[in-house]
Design a protein around this motif. Structure first.
Motif, PDB file in Angstrom:
ATOM      1  N   LEU A 140     148.112 -19.050 -50.015  1.00  0.00           N
ATOM      2  CA  LEU A 140     147.444 -20.321 -50.497  1.00  0.00           C
ATOM      3  C   LEU A 140     146.216 -20.530 -49.467  1.00  0.00           C
ATOM      4  N   VAL A 141     145.119 -20.267 -49.957  1.00  0.00           N
ATOM      5  CA  VAL A 141     144.053 -20.380 -49.092  1.00  0.00           C
ATOM      6  C   VAL A 141     142.872 -21.623 -49.297  1.00  0.00           C
TER       7      VAL A 141
ATOM      8  N   GLY B 131     145.946 -19.325 -45.438  1.00  0.00           N
ATOM      9  CA  GLY B 131     144.835 -18.606 -45.108  1.00  0.00           C
ATOM     10  C   GLY B 131     143.550 -19.464 -45.151  1.00  0.00           C
ATOM     11  N   TYR B 132     142.654 -19.252 -44.154  1.00  0.00           N
ATOM     12  CA  TYR B 132     141.186 -19.706 -44.303  1.00  0.00           C
ATOM     13  C   TYR B 132     140.091 -19.000 -44.776  1.00  0.00           C
ATOM     14  N   HIS B 133     139.271 -19.390 -45.603  1.00  0.00           N
ATOM     15  CA  HIS B 133     138.151 -18.634 -46.164  1.00  0.00           C
ATOM     16  C   HIS B 133     136.755 -19.075 -45.806  1.00  0.00           C
TER      17      HIS B 133
ATOM     18  N   GLU C  72     140.981 -14.951 -44.515  1.00  0.00           N
ATOM     19  CA  GLU C  72     140.479 -14.423 -45.747  1.00  0.00           C
ATOM     20  C   GLU C  72     139.138 -14.352 -45.698  1.00  0.00           C
ATOM     21  N   LEU C  73     138.795 -13.087 -44.948  1.00  0.00           N
ATOM     22  CA  LEU C  73     137.224 -12.703 -44.833  1.00  0.00           C
ATOM     23  C   LEU C  73     136.322 -12.559 -46.071  1.00  0.00           C
ATOM     24  N   ASP C  74     135.429 -13.650 -46.025  1.00  0.00           N
ATOM     25  CA  ASP C  74     134.349 -13.275 -47.132  1.00  0.00           C
ATOM     26  C   ASP C  74     133.190 -12.367 -46.641  1.00  0.00           C
TER      27      ASP C  74
ATOM     28  N   ALA D 187     143.233 -10.979 -45.919  1.00  0.00           N
ATOM     29  CA  ALA D 187     142.692 -10.712 -47.366  1.00  0.00           C
ATOM     30  C   ALA D 187     141.260 -10.693 -47.053  1.00  0.00           C
ATOM     31  N   VAL D 188     140.387 -10.224 -48.297  1.00  0.00           N
ATOM     32  CA  VAL D 188     138.966 -10.176 -48.011  1.00  0.00           C
ATOM     33  C   VAL D 188     138.721 -10.610 -49.515  1.00  0.00           C
TER      34      VAL D 188
END
Ligand code: MG
Length: 320
Positions: free
Chosen positions: A148-149, A184-186, A231-233, A257-258
């Motif tokens: 859940l981001v 997660g944080y995006h 979560e790396l953009d 996550a990416v």
């Protein structure tokens, strides 16, 4: 070019006025062309925000098209009180599964009474935000999500405000963790702005060295690693003046996550070295990545865009 924040706002407005469903109709016959050669091994993921309104003119059909392109995993956008945009979430799940797609993740921004898209945190709304996450987590367990981001940065005008935001992230992470979800944080680009720690205002007198800490680094340093991942953009990291490869190398234990994203179609801008990025992702044991595409700049449909992105990844020898 509209950005994610604009789209989410617009989507919210359209949904509220009932205009979103069946209003896309922008696909054309070109999308029905020959499917690319799809590897059974590659597990391509897609953030469905990339499809914008086009997904909703015929969700089951569009899901099947995604599967044919090579996508296997989905990351949702548009969750709101049991719906994905205007589709009941369990119906949405069934449509995805019927097409052979798995919902792995979901982007969700907290909403509280009277504030549909909460962007400013204050301590007195802590329990309301907690309640939001509890309900939202319960729904996402039903959807079978792994992640859940949180996709958008709440206001961080000062260092202390960023630290307070971290407390909210830790709380969301705790609620997710207790239910078996990964929180997660995006990032976008604004997380790479710098804030100065109180007392450090005059610490660095060298004009060539920026003072202060990047908000993303404040988030990483002040959230609990057992509760909050990132979560790396990679595209927005570059737009924020950072090297995504360096972030992946520096934080193998925090980035789980990416978002695989370019200016538009993957690999065409020259802005990102996806080979290096994927190699480092595998080194870090990152399993989950999601293609993301903002609004197509050349008049073609979003579906044509994500199809080209899938073809790029299918062809790339560095994608396992
Ligand atoms: Mg993204």
């Amino acid at each position: 070019m509209s950005n994610r924040r604009d789209f989410l706002k617009n989507a919210s407005l359209l949904t509220a006025s009932g205009l979103l469903a069946g209003n896309a109709g922008t696909m054309n016959a070109a999308n029905a062309g020959a499917a690319p050669v799809v590897s059974a091994k590659k597990k391509l993921g897609l953030q469905i925000y990339s499809l914008q309104k086009e997904l909703y003119d015929n969700v089951p059909k569009r899901m099947k098209e995604l599967k044919e392109m090579g996508y296997i995993n989905l990351e949702l956008a548009g969750y709101n009180k049991g719906k994905i945009t205007d589709v009941d979430m369990m119906e949405f799940k069934k449509m995805a599964e019927d097409a052979g797609l798995k919902i792995v993740s979901s982007h969700v921004n907290p909403t509280i009474e009277g504030i549909p898209f909460l962007m400013e945190y204050k301590r007195d709304i802590f329990s309301q935000v907690s309640d939001y996450w509890k309900q939202t987590v319960a729904d996402h367990i039903k959807l079978g999500c792994k992640f859940l981001v949180q996709p958008m940065m709440p206001m961080c005008r000062t260092y202390d405000e960023a630290l307070m935001v971290c407390e909210f992230f830790n709380e969301a992470g705790k609620i997710c963790n207790e239910a078996g979800l990964i929180y997660g944080y995006h990032n976008h680009h604004m997380e790479f702005q710098r804030l100065i720690k109180p007392g450090d205002e005059n610490k660095n007198q060298n004009p060539w060295i920026p003072i202060g800490d990047q908000i993303q680094d404040i988030f990483i340093a002040n959230t609990d690693p057992s509760l909050v991942c990132f979560e790396l953009d990679v595209y927005w990291a570059v737009r924020g003046g950072n090297d995504p490869l360096e972030y992946l190398k520096k934080h193998p234990d925090r980035i789980k996550a990416v978002h695989i994203k370019d200016t538009a179609i993957l690999g065409q801008s020259g802005l990102l070295n996806f080979e290096n990025i994927f190699k480092q992702m595998y080194k870090n044991s990152i399993q989950d990545y999601f293609v993301e595409l903002e609004q197509m700049p050349d008049g073609r449909t979003q579906f044509e865009g994500v199809k080209d992105c899938a073809a790029y990844l299918e062809k790339a020898s560095f994608v396992q």
